[in-house]
Design an enzyme around this catalytic site. Structure first.
Site, mmCIF file in Angstrom:
data_model
loop_
_atom_site.group_PDB
_atom_site.id
_atom_site.type_symbol
_atom_site.label_atom_id
_atom_site.label_comp_id
_atom_site.label_asym_id
_atom_site.label_seq_id
_atom_site.Cartn_x
_atom_site.Cartn_y
_atom_site.Cartn_z
ATOM 1 N N ASP A 65 0.850 -1.182 0.000
ATOM 2 C CA ASP A 65 0.000 0.000 0.000
ATOM 3 C C ASP A 65 0.889 1.235 0.000
ATOM 4 O O ASP A 65 1.791 1.366 0.841
ATOM 5 C CB ASP A 65 -0.910 0.019 1.225
ATOM 6 C CG ASP A 65 -2.137 -0.863 1.057
ATOM 7 O OD1 ASP A 65 -2.237 -1.572 0.036
ATOM 8 O OD2 ASP A 65 -2.998 -0.861 1.957
ATOM 9 N N HIS A 117 -6.053 2.517 -5.149
ATOM 10 C CA HIS A 117 -6.315 2.640 -3.712
ATOM 11 C C HIS A 117 -7.175 3.876 -3.439
ATOM 12 O O HIS A 117 -7.246 4.332 -2.311
ATOM 13 C CB HIS A 117 -4.995 2.709 -2.949
ATOM 14 C CG HIS A 117 -5.089 2.359 -1.504
ATOM 15 N ND1 HIS A 117 -5.934 1.384 -1.012
ATOM 16 C CD2 HIS A 117 -4.429 2.853 -0.410
ATOM 17 C CE1 HIS A 117 -5.789 1.296 0.301
ATOM 18 N NE2 HIS A 117 -4.891 2.177 0.688
ATOM 19 N N HIS A 121 -8.677 8.361 -0.540
ATOM 20 C CA HIS A 121 -8.672 7.403 0.568
ATOM 21 C C HIS A 121 -9.893 7.536 1.485
ATOM 22 O O HIS A 121 -9.775 7.503 2.712
ATOM 23 C CB HIS A 121 -7.384 7.566 1.378
ATOM 24 C CG HIS A 121 -6.917 6.318 2.060
ATOM 25 N ND1 HIS A 121 -7.025 6.127 3.421
ATOM 26 C CD2 HIS A 121 -6.345 5.207 1.574
ATOM 27 C CE1 HIS A 121 -6.509 4.945 3.754
ATOM 28 N NE2 HIS A 121 -6.096 4.360 2.640
ATOM 29 N N HIS A 215 3.140 -2.228 4.114
ATOM 30 C CA HIS A 215 3.121 -0.790 3.872
ATOM 31 C C HIS A 215 4.531 -0.318 3.520
ATOM 32 O O HIS A 215 5.491 -0.554 4.276
ATOM 33 C CB HIS A 215 2.587 -0.046 5.087
ATOM 34 C CG HIS A 215 1.107 -0.168 5.240
ATOM 35 N ND1 HIS A 215 0.516 -1.246 5.856
ATOM 36 C CD2 HIS A 215 0.085 0.639 4.827
ATOM 37 C CE1 HIS A 215 -0.805 -1.098 5.833
ATOM 38 N NE2 HIS A 215 -1.090 0.035 5.217
#
Length: 272
Positions: A65, A117, A121, A215
């Site tokens: 991510d 993504h 967000h 991450h």
């Protein structure tokens, strides 16, 4: 230990429409995590979402991510992936593609999947279908302008929050939602505990068909990645691309959304 699950409830009853925050009890000694027991797997399956590959095969799917860049760690991660010849998927936000176009170009040039993504967000369960489409289209268009890639078929829901509506509508927009089966609290840049800690946290959860969520802002992950890859291979695992999952890019789209008003949802607890 349960990884960040939050369910909307009424008394002690889990709401069928969510919102849900994807989470589970971790895998131990190669066993599968507790996703089947968390109350939302039927919604995941119904909408063709991914959280593992084939759990009879020692395959691993590595995903990152990327909401923002931290101290050049993604460049080091890409160096390691290139050296180890490992494919990966990078789920990026609008901020990331605007701020780091050269890294996005490099992801594409080196053969990695660039996943959506969302632009800003949001918790998708709290916004309209039209807003969801706008969020996804803006990322897809920006990545296309940077890399020349026209297609974008994989999506990671922001904050891991979802419900039946969000999974259904994003599938209708052409996306496969990608969750995970291996993760740990790695996103806090002020709570890094060293490469050995990251190595233990990830390798202790490995299981057949694992989808790893890492991450890229984590120094621990960046420093441990090479050792994690080597240990997984030592244990007999093979790193595969999400594109290798049977039928993932050949599944026909679900029917288009009806003209009925959008389902209203309650706002779920935000994840870290």
């Amino acid at each position: 230990m349960c990884l960040g699950i939050s369910l909307a409830t009424s008394g002690n009853t889990v709401r069928a429409d969510g919102p849900f925050h994807f989470g589970f009890k971790k895998s131990v000694n190669g066993s599968l995590p507790s996703i089947n027991e968390e109350g939302f797997k039927d919604i995941i399956d119904k909408n063709g979402a991914i959280f593992t590959g084939d759990t009879t095969k020692k395959d691993i799917f590595l995903t990152f991510d990327n909401g923002y860049e931290n101290k050049g760690y993604t460049s080091k991660i890409l160096d390691t992936l290139k050296e180890k010849k490992v494919p990966a998927a990078f789920f990026i936000t609008g901020h990331y593609v605007k701020d780091q176009p050269e890294l996005v170009k490099r992801m594409a040039a080196e053969g990695h999947i660039i996943g959506n993504h969302s632009w800003s967000h949001p918790d998708m369960t709290t916004v309209s279908d039209e807003r969801i489409k706008e969020e996804l289209d803006k990322v897809k268009q920006a990545v296309s302008e940077v890399t020349g890639r026209k297609e974008m078929t994989f999506l990671r829901p922001p904050r891991g929050i979802f419900n039946d509506r969000t999974l259904s509508v994003t599938r209708q927009y052409g996306y496969t939602n990608v969750f995970w089966s291996v993760a740990y609290k790695d996103w806090d840049v002020n709570d890094q505990k060293g490469a050995d800690y990251a190595f233990r946290k990830v390798t202790s959860q490995l299981h057949p068909g694992a989808v790893l969520l890492i991450h890229a802002i984590s120094k621990d992950n960046t420093d441990a990645l090479g050792a994690i890859i080597d240990e997984a291979r030592r244990q007999g695992y093979t790193f595969k691309s999400l594109k290798d999952l049977p039928g993932q890019q050949k599944t026909p789209p679900a029917p288009k959304p009806s003209a009925e008003p959008n389902q209203k949802t309650q706002q779920g607890a935000l994840s870290n």
